[in-house]
Scaffold this active site. Structure first.
Site, mmCIF file in Angstrom:
data_model
loop_
_atom_site.group_PDB
_atom_site.id
_atom_site.type_symbol
_atom_site.label_atom_id
_atom_site.label_comp_id
_atom_site.label_asym_id
_atom_site.label_seq_id
_atom_site.Cartn_x
_atom_site.Cartn_y
_atom_site.Cartn_z
ATOM 1 C CD GLN A 59 39.234 38.024 34.580
ATOM 2 O OE1 GLN A 59 40.142 38.847 34.584
ATOM 3 N NE2 GLN A 59 39.469 36.729 34.497
ATOM 4 C CB SER A 60 37.944 45.720 35.733
ATOM 5 O OG SER A 60 38.410 47.001 35.399
#
Length: 286
Positions: A59-60
């Site tokens: 989820q960067s």
């Protein structure tokens, strides 16, 4: 497309005045500190490069920004992770969902040690020396604004992952840069600084307690909602919540405050969609 020169707004939060550098408003698809750190790659051509490779969490913010960059540049994009939650695989959301829509190839495996000559490797979070190109532009925008508004005593604050943005801002600014460690601890952040620059580091404000990155904390949820209510600005759950907690505690320790604070809003709010669902499931509405 306007990727630089974001507005600066004045807000009041908990009866204190702050200035906010709205890098979250740079561009709907390419904003925040990742846009600054990746600006070198956006503005330059790499005729021999066909693929970009990076790594990090599923989820960067950097993952999503790199997917946008590769889409603009018509490059393939391989992104390595050491874990993808089964729920996220089955219910794509946030940065993960939109990076996939940009044709990211996500690989749940160990990062290779070598790459083909036509591959550009960008380390986790955009922590590369080329990041200084876009961050110097950001620093010059801040200097111009301070000069125009005759602000001589200024401190810059921004929360850090790898600390790249804070580090290069301190390199190019005449003002003190303050930051806090959001991903690892202070020692981790210092190591990240030293990998890029050996001196002239920003000031690290230590959190009062240890926080684990990505874990849900009620105080994060609370301050996020307070910021939204009081300022009408949405901030990131993972970085900004801890950032504002640390900044407020720091200001409380001072006898006198004869300086202005400029807070850098680094974007990242695309990930708030999934984070808000998790917070509501755990704590309900605050």
């Amino acid at each position: 497309m306007n990727y630089i020169n974001s507005p600066i707004e004045q807000i009041t939060f908990n009866s204190r005045k702050y200035f906010i550098k709205r890098d979250d408003l740079l561009h709907k698809d390419f904003s925040g500190n990742k846009a600054r750190k990746l600006y070198y790659f956006l503005k330059n051509d790499f005729p021999n490069i066909k693929k970009v490779v990076s790594h990090g969490s599923a989820q960067s913010n950097a993952m999503y920004s790199l997917s946008v960059l590769c889409k603009i540049k018509d490059l393939s994009f391989d992104y390595y992770v050491d874990h993808i939650a089964s729920f996220l695989k089955e219910n794509p959301s946030g940065n993960y969902k939109y990076a996939l829509e940009n044709k990211m190839n996500i690989i749940d495996a160990e990062l290779p040690k070598t790459f083909e000559e036509d591959t550009l490797f960008i380390s986790e979070g955009g922590a590369v020396s080329e990041a200084c190109f876009g961050i110097e532009i950001l620093a010059n925008e801040i200097i111009s604004w301070a000069n125009e508004n005759k602000i001589e005593n200024l401190k810059i604050f921004l929360p850090s992952g790898t600390g790249t943005t804070a580090l290069y801002l301190q390199k190019y600014l005449p003002f003190e840069v303050l930051t806090c460690a959001c991903v690892g601890d202070e020692d981790y952040l210092k190591k990240q600084f030293n990998m890029l620059e050996k001196e002239n580091h920003p000031t690290i404000i230590k959190a009062e307690k240890k926080y684990h990155f990505g874990k849900l904390y009620k105080e994060f949820y609370k301050i996020h909602n307070e910021l939204l209510t009081q300022t009408n600005i949405e901030f990131d759950f993972l970085y900004d919540s801890l950032g504002w907690i640390c900044l407020e505690k720091y200001l409380e320790t001072l006898q006198e405050k004869d300086f202005e604070i400029l807070y850098i809003h680094q974007g990242g709010i695309l990930g708030n969609i999934s984070m808000l669902e998790r917070y509501k499931n755990k704590y309900g509405s605050i």
